[in-house]
Write an enzyme that holds these catalytic residues in place. Structure first.
Site, PDB file in Angstrom:
ATOM      1  N   ASP A   1       0.865  -1.184   0.000  1.00  0.00           N
ATOM      2  CA  ASP A   1       0.000   0.000   0.000  1.00  0.00           C
ATOM      3  C   ASP A   1       0.901   1.233   0.000  1.00  0.00           C
ATOM      4  OD1 ASP A   1      -2.381   1.659   0.473  1.00  0.00           O
ATOM      5  OD2 ASP A   1      -1.526   1.902   2.479  1.00  0.00           O
ATOM      6  N   MET A   2       0.380   2.341  -0.463  1.00  0.00           N
ATOM      7  CA  MET A   2       1.207   3.545  -0.553  1.00  0.00           C
ATOM      8  C   MET A   2       0.953   4.514   0.597  1.00  0.00           C
ATOM      9  SD  MET A   2       1.308   4.221  -4.663  1.00  0.00           S
ATOM     10  CE  MET A   2       2.127   5.780  -4.428  1.00  0.00           C
ATOM     11  N   ASP A   3      -0.174   5.213   0.574  1.00  0.00           N
ATOM     12  CA  ASP A   3      -0.424   6.265   1.567  1.00  0.00           C
ATOM     13  C   ASP A   3      -0.514   5.679   2.963  1.00  0.00           C
ATOM     14  OD1 ASP A   3      -0.816   8.818  -0.048  1.00  0.00           O
ATOM     15  OD2 ASP A   3      -2.115   7.400  -1.088  1.00  0.00           O
TER      16      ASP A   3
ATOM     17  N   GLY B   1      -5.301   2.666  -3.428  1.00  0.00           N
ATOM     18  CA  GLY B   1      -6.587   3.202  -3.849  1.00  0.00           C
ATOM     19  C   GLY B   1      -6.438   4.365  -4.811  1.00  0.00           C
TER      20      GLY B   1
ATOM     21  N   LYS C   1      -8.089  -5.444  -3.344  1.00  0.00           N
ATOM     22  CA  LYS C   1      -6.659  -5.642  -3.591  1.00  0.00           C
ATOM     23  C   LYS C   1      -6.291  -7.121  -3.636  1.00  0.00           C
ATOM     24  CE  LYS C   1      -5.129  -1.165  -1.771  1.00  0.00           C
ATOM     25  NZ  LYS C   1      -4.206  -0.448  -0.862  1.00  0.00           N
TER      26      LYS C   1
ATOM     27  N   ASN D   1      -9.033  -0.827   3.420  1.00  0.00           N
ATOM     28  CA  ASN D   1      -8.956  -1.277   2.037  1.00  0.00           C
ATOM     29  C   ASN D   1      -7.757  -2.180   1.781  1.00  0.00           C
ATOM     30  OD1 ASN D   1      -7.241   1.040   2.342  1.00  0.00           O
ATOM     31  ND2 ASN D   1      -7.203   1.293   0.119  1.00  0.00           N
TER      32      ASN D   1
END
Length: 264
Positions: free
Chosen positions: A9-11, A44, A192, A218
Site C-alpha cells: 500500500d502507498m499512503d 486506492g 486488492k 482497504n
C-alpha cells in the site's frame, strides 16, 4: 520461506506523512528487487497518481495495482492487463445514495476528480493525487459512462455508520474504508486481494510466497490473503489483530523493516 512478491500500500504505509518515500525504504526495496522479488504498488490512488513513485523506485519490470484493485498495469509497457469499472447506472445510484445520506461524492472522468461540491476531504484527495478537480453543476449529467470507482466523503464518525448501511443497501458492490473520511466503492468482487491473486497466477507465484503490507480497511483483504500479512504500526486501531506481523510505522521505515526481516 523465500518470498517472491512484496505488495505495498502507498499512503500511510510506504509513504511518509508528507507523501515521500524514505531513503531507508528505497534502499531496502532496491535490495529486494536485486534478489528477484516483484515489488508491486497497490493503492486506492488513481493510476496517474502512482506512476511517479513507480518510476522513483525503478519498477519498470513490475506491475502496479491502482483504484483499490480495479486496474492492473504492466509497467514494462504501460499496458492495462486488467480493468473493472462501475456502470453509469451504478454511479448514478451511488450519487442518489450520497445525496440521501448527506455525504460528498466523487468519481474520476478523464483523469479528473468530478464532484458537485467542495469539501475539506475532497481537498485532501486533490492533494494526494495531484489531479485537477472538475466541480460541476450536475454530477449525473457529467458522468455519462462507466468509471473505475466512487468515493463517499464525510466526517469519520458519521461515515463509519454510512459504511455499515451502504454495505447492506448495495451488497452487490465492494465497499471499504481507505481513510477514515474516504469510503471507497468499486464493482462487485474488486479489492486488492483479488487483483493480487490475478497477478500471482499470471506470474506463477504461490499465495504463500507473497508479502502484503498495509495500514487501513482497504488493505485488509490483501493482508489476510498474503502468505505473510503485515500492518505498519499506524494501522487503523480496530484492525491491529488482523495481520501476522506489525512493523514500524510509515514514518519510521516500516517497509524497510519488512524487507530486512523477511526477505534479506
Amino acid at each position: 520461506m523465500q518470498y517472491k512478491m512484496l505488495v505495498l500500500d502507498m499512503d500511510d504505509t510506504l509513504l511518509t506523512d508528507d507523501h515521500t518515500i524514505s531513503e531507508e525504504n528505497k534502499s531496502m526495496l532496491a535490495q529486494a528487487k536485486a534478489l528477484g522479488v516483484y515489488v508491486v504498488l497497490a493503492s486506492g490512488r488513481p493510476t496517474p497518481a502512482m506512476t511517479a513513485y513507480a518510476k522513483e523506485l525503478e519498477l519498470d519490470d513490475s506491475y502496479m495495482i491502482s483504484y483499490n484493485g480495479a486496474v492492473i498495469t504492466d509497467l514494462s509497457n504501460d499496458e492495462v492487463i486488467f480493468e473493472q469499472t462501475l456502470t453509469q447506472e451504478q454511479i448514478h445510484a451511488l450519487y442518489d445514495y450520497s445525496v440521501q445520506h448527506k455525504t460528498h461524492i466523487i468519481t474520476y472522468v478523464n483523469n479528473q476528480i468530478v464532484s458537485e461540491t467542495d469539501s475539506q476531504y475532497i481537498d485532501i484527495e486533490k492533494n494526494i493525487t495531484g489531479l485537477a478537480h472538475n466541480k460541476v453543476l450536475d454530477f449525473k449529467a457529467e458522468v455519462q459512462s462507466s468509471a473505475i470507482k466512487c468515493i463517499l466523503l464525510e466526517d469519520p464518525d458519521y461515515l463509519k455508520n454510512v459504511e455499515t448501511h451502504l454495505k447492506e443497501a448495495m451488497p452487490h458492490l465492494s465497499v471499504c474504508m481507505s481513510k477514515p473520511f474516504f469510503l471507497e466503492v468499486a464493482q462487485n468482487g474488486i479489492d486488492k486481494a483479488a487483483s493480487i491473486r490475478f497477478l500471482a497466477e499470471k506470474l506463477n507465484i504461490h499465495q504463500k510466497e507473497i508479502i502484503a503490507v498495509g495500514n487501513a480497511g482497504n488493505d485488509l483483504t490483501m493482508v489476510e490473503y498474503a502468505g505473510l500479512g503485515v500492518w505498519v504500526d499506524n494501522v487503523t486501531p480496530e484492525l491491529r489483530d488482523r495481520a501476522d506481523v506489525i512493523v514500524a510505522s510509515n514514518n519510521d521505515h516500516g517497509v524497510a523493516e519488512v524487507v530486512r526481516r523477511f526477505i534479506l
